[in-house]
Design a protein around this motif. Structure first.
Motif, mmCIF file in Angstrom:
data_model
loop_
_atom_site.group_PDB
_atom_site.id
_atom_site.type_symbol
_atom_site.label_atom_id
_atom_site.label_comp_id
_atom_site.label_asym_id
_atom_site.label_seq_id
_atom_site.Cartn_x
_atom_site.Cartn_y
_atom_site.Cartn_z
ATOM 1 N N SER A 28 -77.397 -3.961 -125.467
ATOM 2 C CA SER A 28 -77.428 -5.377 -125.114
ATOM 3 C C SER A 28 -78.137 -6.172 -126.202
ATOM 4 O O SER A 28 -78.854 -5.620 -127.036
ATOM 5 C CB SER A 28 -78.128 -5.584 -123.767
ATOM 6 N N VAL A 29 -77.942 -7.488 -126.177
ATOM 7 C CA VAL A 29 -78.509 -8.367 -127.202
ATOM 8 C C VAL A 29 -79.668 -9.164 -126.616
ATOM 9 O O VAL A 29 -79.567 -9.702 -125.508
ATOM 10 C CB VAL A 29 -77.436 -9.323 -127.756
ATOM 11 N N ALA A 30 -80.759 -9.223 -127.344
ATOM 12 C CA ALA A 30 -81.900 -10.059 -126.965
ATOM 13 C C ALA A 30 -82.088 -11.138 -128.017
ATOM 14 O O ALA A 30 -81.930 -10.886 -129.214
ATOM 15 C CB ALA A 30 -83.164 -9.214 -126.839
ATOM 16 N N LEU A 31 -82.403 -12.350 -127.574
ATOM 17 C CA LEU A 31 -82.618 -13.471 -128.481
ATOM 18 C C LEU A 31 -84.107 -13.582 -128.816
ATOM 19 O O LEU A 31 -84.958 -13.413 -127.945
ATOM 20 C CB LEU A 31 -82.128 -14.770 -127.833
ATOM 21 N N ILE A 32 -84.399 -13.845 -130.081
ATOM 22 C CA ILE A 32 -85.776 -13.911 -130.554
ATOM 23 C C ILE A 32 -86.254 -15.362 -130.506
ATOM 24 O O ILE A 32 -85.617 -16.257 -131.071
ATOM 25 C CB ILE A 32 -85.889 -13.360 -131.979
ATOM 26 N N LEU A 33 -87.367 -15.583 -129.832
ATOM 27 C CA LEU A 33 -87.892 -16.940 -129.666
ATOM 28 C C LEU A 33 -88.676 -17.372 -130.905
ATOM 29 O O LEU A 33 -89.412 -16.581 -131.498
ATOM 30 C CB LEU A 33 -88.801 -17.005 -128.435
ATOM 31 N N ASP A 34 -88.503 -18.624 -131.265
ATOM 32 C CA ASP A 34 -89.251 -19.232 -132.361
ATOM 33 C C ASP A 34 -90.381 -20.054 -131.749
ATOM 34 O O ASP A 34 -90.165 -21.156 -131.247
ATOM 35 C CB ASP A 34 -88.321 -20.112 -133.202
ATOM 36 N N VAL A 35 -91.581 -19.500 -131.780
ATOM 37 C CA VAL A 35 -92.733 -20.136 -131.136
ATOM 38 C C VAL A 35 -93.014 -21.514 -131.729
ATOM 39 O O VAL A 35 -93.371 -22.459 -131.013
ATOM 40 C CB VAL A 35 -93.976 -19.224 -131.252
ATOM 41 N N PHE A 36 -92.854 -21.653 -133.037
ATOM 42 C CA PHE A 36 -93.182 -22.916 -133.694
ATOM 43 C C PHE A 36 -92.208 -24.029 -133.285
ATOM 44 O O PHE A 36 -92.611 -25.174 -133.066
ATOM 45 C CB PHE A 36 -93.185 -22.721 -135.208
ATOM 46 N N LYS A 37 -90.945 -23.698 -133.163
ATOM 47 C CA LYS A 37 -89.963 -24.694 -132.734
ATOM 48 C C LYS A 37 -90.163 -25.064 -131.268
ATOM 49 O O LYS A 37 -90.000 -26.228 -130.888
ATOM 50 C CB LYS A 37 -88.551 -24.182 -132.978
ATOM 51 N N GLU A 65 -85.816 -23.502 -117.599
ATOM 52 C CA GLU A 65 -85.294 -24.874 -117.610
ATOM 53 C C GLU A 65 -84.791 -25.253 -119.002
ATOM 54 O O GLU A 65 -83.748 -25.904 -119.144
ATOM 55 C CB GLU A 65 -86.392 -25.849 -117.171
ATOM 56 N N TRP A 66 -85.530 -24.856 -120.042
ATOM 57 C CA TRP A 66 -85.169 -25.242 -121.402
ATOM 58 C C TRP A 66 -83.816 -24.668 -121.804
ATOM 59 O O TRP A 66 -82.984 -25.354 -122.402
ATOM 60 C CB TRP A 66 -86.249 -24.801 -122.376
ATOM 61 N N PHE A 67 -83.579 -23.402 -121.473
ATOM 62 C CA PHE A 67 -82.317 -22.766 -121.833
ATOM 63 C C PHE A 67 -81.256 -22.892 -120.735
ATOM 64 O O PHE A 67 -80.178 -22.300 -120.839
ATOM 65 C CB PHE A 67 -82.545 -21.292 -122.181
ATOM 66 N N GLU A 68 -81.607 -23.633 -119.687
ATOM 67 C CA GLU A 68 -80.668 -23.925 -118.595
ATOM 68 C C GLU A 68 -80.072 -22.645 -117.993
ATOM 69 O O GLU A 68 -78.864 -22.490 -117.830
ATOM 70 C CB GLU A 68 -79.545 -24.857 -119.077
ATOM 71 N N ILE A 69 -80.986 -21.729 -117.670
ATOM 72 C CA ILE A 69 -80.584 -20.469 -117.037
ATOM 73 C C ILE A 69 -80.628 -20.665 -115.525
ATOM 74 O O ILE A 69 -81.689 -20.954 -114.960
ATOM 75 C CB ILE A 69 -81.520 -19.322 -117.469
ATOM 76 N N LEU A 92 -72.524 -19.050 -131.447
ATOM 77 C CA LEU A 92 -72.813 -19.565 -130.108
ATOM 78 C C LEU A 92 -74.235 -20.100 -129.996
ATOM 79 O O LEU A 92 -74.501 -21.043 -129.259
ATOM 80 C CB LEU A 92 -72.573 -18.453 -129.078
ATOM 81 N N TYR A 93 -75.172 -19.499 -130.742
ATOM 82 C CA TYR A 93 -76.590 -19.851 -130.586
ATOM 83 C C TYR A 93 -77.219 -20.487 -131.815
ATOM 84 O O TYR A 93 -78.393 -20.844 -131.779
ATOM 85 C CB TYR A 93 -77.399 -18.591 -130.236
ATOM 86 N N LYS A 94 -76.476 -20.617 -132.910
ATOM 87 C CA LYS A 94 -77.112 -21.040 -134.159
ATOM 88 C C LYS A 94 -77.714 -22.440 -134.097
ATOM 89 O O LYS A 94 -78.624 -22.758 -134.864
ATOM 90 C CB LYS A 94 -76.115 -20.944 -135.313
ATOM 91 N N ASN A 95 -77.240 -23.273 -133.175
ATOM 92 C CA ASN A 95 -77.787 -24.631 -133.053
ATOM 93 C C ASN A 95 -78.754 -24.769 -131.883
ATOM 94 O O ASN A 95 -79.211 -25.866 -131.580
ATOM 95 C CB ASN A 95 -76.648 -25.638 -132.896
ATOM 96 N N ALA A 96 -79.060 -23.657 -131.223
ATOM 97 C CA ALA A 96 -79.974 -23.705 -130.078
ATOM 98 C C ALA A 96 -81.412 -23.807 -130.573
ATOM 99 O O ALA A 96 -81.891 -22.921 -131.295
ATOM 100 C CB ALA A 96 -79.796 -22.467 -129.214
ATOM 101 N N GLU A 97 -82.096 -24.857 -130.208
ATOM 102 C CA GLU A 97 -83.470 -25.057 -130.656
ATOM 103 C C GLU A 97 -84.406 -24.092 -129.932
ATOM 104 O O GLU A 97 -84.339 -23.945 -128.710
ATOM 105 C CB GLU A 97 -83.917 -26.498 -130.399
ATOM 106 N N GLY A 98 -85.270 -23.449 -130.702
ATOM 107 C CA GLY A 98 -86.222 -22.527 -130.100
ATOM 108 C C GLY A 98 -85.885 -21.068 -130.324
ATOM 109 O O GLY A 98 -86.606 -20.193 -129.851
ATOM 110 N N LEU A 99 -84.806 -20.785 -131.069
ATOM 111 C CA LEU A 99 -84.412 -19.410 -131.364
ATOM 112 C C LEU A 99 -84.433 -19.179 -132.865
ATOM 113 O O LEU A 99 -84.078 -20.064 -133.639
ATOM 114 C CB LEU A 99 -83.013 -19.114 -130.815
ATOM 115 N N SER A 100 -84.851 -17.979 -133.269
ATOM 116 C CA SER A 100 -84.896 -17.675 -134.698
ATOM 117 C C SER A 100 -83.966 -16.536 -135.091
ATOM 118 O O SER A 100 -83.739 -16.293 -136.273
ATOM 119 C CB SER A 100 -86.326 -17.313 -135.113
#
Length: 202
Positions: free
Chosen positions: A181-190, A119-123, A164-172
């Motif tokens: 393929s590319v995987a996005l790294i989650l920022d647990v603290f954010k 839901e957060w990333f609207e997938i 594309l992702y630099k302003n997405a909250e929750g990614l580091s």
């Protein structure tokens, strides 16, 4: 010839200083034992030296590498830093999936907040028949990250996020997997801040 050797000497000395800056001393050391007065040998080695300097200026001196856990949400792959993970379990919300971004579950007798990353990333990829929740710690508290599937551990080289992702909250950051393929790294603290912000408005 003596003038040419002198100029070459100064050129190589300048290059040596650059190599010292970029930790490439072993390369300049290749020339010195043969004697830098040997113009022909040194001249033949210069293209290799300049190429090495170009590569040194193009690449970072250090790479950030973390141990992570790969998780999947729809067709997207994410990485959760292993240092933040406490455990993984099947996602069983007490009142069913209500479609909220943030809610609560009971895990090991503890009432924990969670964030539904789908839901957060609207997938909007098709939902699986079951989901999993990864319990993570942000130093101050614990929370759950709801994902479709836990894939397994992966050593991750962190790369900066693209536009594309630099302003997405929750990614580091991001990383390239073995299949390209590319995987996005989650920022647990954010992500924890998202949960706390949501709870504060309830």
């Amino acid at each position: 010839m003596q003038l040419m050797d002198s100029r070459l000497y100064r050129t190589l000395q300048h290059i040596a200083r650059w190599m010292d800056t970029y930790y490439l001393d072993p390369i300049i050391g290749f020339l010195l034992p043969a004697g830098i007065g040997d113009f022909a040998s040194a001249f033949m080695a210069l293209p290799f030296i300049f190429f090495s300097l170009f590569m040194a200026k193009s690449l970072p001196l250090t790479l950030a590498i973390i141990e992570g856990m790969l998780v999947q949400i729809g067709a997207s792959t994410f990485v959760i830093p292993l240092s933040n993970i406490q455990e993984c379990m099947e996602f069983k919300p007490e009142h069913g999936d209500d479609g909220k971004v943030c809610s609560h579950i009971t895990a090991r007798g503890e009432f924990l907040p969670y964030i539904n990353l789908r839901e957060w990333f609207e997938i909007d990829d098709p939902m699986p028949t079951s989901q999993q929740v990864v319990i993570v710690n942000d130093q101050d508290s614990s929370l759950g990250l709801v994902v479709d599937k836990v894939i397994g551990n992966n050593q991750t080289v962190i790369k900066p996020l693209g536009d594309l992702y630099k302003n997405a909250e929750g990614l580091s950051g991001a990383t390239v997997l073995g299949d390209g393929s590319v995987a996005l790294i989650l920022d647990v603290f954010k992500l924890s801040n998202v949960v706390k912000r949501t709870e504060a408005t309830v």
